[in-house]
Enzyme design. Structure first.
Site, PDB file in Angstrom:
ATOM      1  CG  ASP A  81      -1.886   1.075   1.339  1.00 45.02           C
ATOM      2  OD1 ASP A  81      -2.321   1.562   0.278  1.00 45.02           O
ATOM      3  OD2 ASP A  81      -2.252   1.462   2.469  1.00 45.02           O
ATOM      4  CG  HIS A  82      -0.338   4.971   0.481  1.00 41.96           C
ATOM      5  ND1 HIS A  82      -0.733   6.020  -0.317  1.00 41.96           N
ATOM      6  CD2 HIS A  82      -1.402   4.655   1.255  1.00 41.96           C
ATOM      7  CE1 HIS A  82      -1.992   6.331  -0.023  1.00 41.96           C
ATOM      8  NE2 HIS A  82      -2.428   5.521   0.913  1.00 41.96           N
ATOM      9  CG  HIS A 181      -5.032   8.535   4.460  1.00 38.12           C
ATOM     10  ND1 HIS A 181      -4.492   9.247   3.418  1.00 38.12           N
ATOM     11  CD2 HIS A 181      -5.206   7.275   3.999  1.00 38.12           C
ATOM     12  CE1 HIS A 181      -4.338   8.442   2.382  1.00 38.12           C
ATOM     13  NE2 HIS A 181      -4.768   7.242   2.702  1.00 38.12           N
ATOM     14  N   GLY A 182      -6.974   8.685   8.478  1.00 42.93           N
ATOM     15  CA  GLY A 182      -6.973   8.976   9.910  1.00 42.93           C
ATOM     16  C   GLY A 182      -8.355   9.309  10.438  1.00 42.93           C
ATOM     17  N   GLY A 210      -8.604   6.113   3.192  1.00 39.54           N
ATOM     18  CA  GLY A 210      -9.248   6.789   4.322  1.00 39.54           C
ATOM     19  C   GLY A 210     -10.586   6.152   4.631  1.00 39.54           C
ATOM     20  CB  SER A 212     -10.990   4.698   9.634  1.00 41.69           C
ATOM     21  OG  SER A 212     -10.160   3.571   9.670  1.00 41.69           O
TER      22      SER A 212
HETATM   23  P1  13P Z   1      -7.789   5.061   7.406  1.00 37.03           P
HETATM   24  O1  13P Z   1      -6.634   5.719   8.081  1.00 37.03           O
HETATM   25  O2  13P Z   1      -8.965   5.980   7.267  1.00 37.03           O
HETATM   26  O3  13P Z   1      -8.186   3.780   8.060  1.00 37.03           O
HETATM   27  O4  13P Z   1      -7.332   4.729   5.910  1.00 37.03           O
HETATM   28  C1  13P Z   1      -6.291   3.807   5.684  1.00 37.03           C
HETATM   29  C2  13P Z   1      -5.788   3.902   4.301  1.00 37.03           C
HETATM   30  O5  13P Z   1      -6.360   4.550   3.451  1.00 37.03           O
HETATM   31  C3  13P Z   1      -4.557   3.163   3.973  1.00 37.03           C
HETATM   32  O6  13P Z   1      -4.162   3.327   2.654  1.00 37.03           O
END
Ligand code: 13P
Length: 281
Positions: A81-82, A181-182, A210, A212
């Site tokens: 990821d990323h 994110h976060g 993002g 969550s």
């Molecule tokens: P959250 O931080 O909202 O859970 O998103 C995680 C994310 O997008 C990882 O690539």
């Protein structure tokens, strides 16, 4: 068992559901995600983000992720990821990951295209599918609550996205449409019409970063409009933390391993609920 990103995306497409894509940079979160996947019975994407290197390295955590996924009867994609550069992605693929994201979204358009194309070429030789990103999202993958507000001026432009997908050959696209994110500092305003337009213009599945902190209804609307992969980390890690917190001052608990068990239990119910939500549209 390990399956390809293409197989998992096709499954989601056929069933009109989303795929939970969960970052597991701590062992309790990994065990919890594997058990939750086995319970729910749909494919899940296990992810390791480059930004999580200060927590644990991909060289240490990656082999555990690959081995546990192989051993399980549930279907998993192993996704980087990323990834910020091709060398990091190559390292992950050598460990056994079978899917990758190259994130050139903070660079200018031409640099993003060049970086992404290079990764697609390298990955294609190995039969690996690639996620790219265009458009900017605030916040970071470490749960940073300082910026939890989306900036609509940075949302992904469908025409640019379509050109980006054509120029790079990515198989799915992370885009900016209202998530961050976060932890959110205010209720997100998701642009569902933009998701549908991105999906139509690019012809590839849209990835939500993002993931969550949305309501069930918000997840489902995003999926209905074209999101197929939902990245998730902050609330899983927070559920593990919340489960540990009441035990910290308990004089009867003196071993870290007791906290680790509590963290795993907290993460398990959170992961199961998230995977179920994505799969029950
Ligand atoms: P959250 O931080 O909202 O859970 O998103 C995680 C994310 O997008 C990882 O690539």
């Amino acid at each position: 068992m390990i399956i390809g990103l293409d197989e998992a995306l096709a499954f989601a497409e056929n069933k009109n559901i989303g795929l939970a894509a969960i970052n597991t940079p701590f062992f309790e979160g990994l065990l919890a995600t594997i058990e939750a996947t086995e319970r729910v019975g749909v494919p899940v994407i296990l992810q390791f983000a480059q930004v999580h290197e200060p927590i644990v390295s991909i060289e240490d955590m990656g082999p555990a992720m690959v081995e546990l996924a192989k051993r399980s009867e549930a279907p998993f994609v192993l996704h980087i990821d990323h990834g910020a550069d091709i060398d990091y992605i190559r390292t992950g693929l050598d460990i056994g990951f079978n899917s990758a994201m190259i994130d050139g979204s903070t660079h200018d358009y031409d640099t993003n295209v060049a970086m992404t194309r290079e990764v697609v070429e390298m990955a294609t030789e190995r039969g690996i599918k690639v996620e790219g990103e265009i458009g900017v999202m605030t916040g970071n993958e470490n749960g940073d609550p300082s910026q939890g507000v989306a900036d609509s001026t940075l949302y992904t432009d469908p025409e640019v996205a379509a050109e980006f997908v054509r120029a790079t050959g990515v198989d799915c696209l992370a885009a900016s449409f209202g998530t961050v994110h976060g932890v959110y500092r205010q209720k997100p305003e998701l642009d569902y019409a933009l998701i549908a337009e991105l999906r139509r213009a690019t012809g590839v599945p849209i990835v939500m970063h993002g993931g969550s902190g949305l309501s069930k209804q918000e997840y489902h609307e995003c999926i209905r409009h074209g999101v197929r992969k939902i990245n998730y980390y902050t609330y899983l890690a927070k559920a593990a933390y919340d489960a540990v917190l009441p035990l910290v001052d308990d004089p009867g608990i003196i071993l870290f391993s007791d906290l680790a068990v509590a963290a795993r239990t907290g993460a398990l119910s959170n992961a199961a609920e998230f995977i179920e939500t994505c799969a029950a549209v």
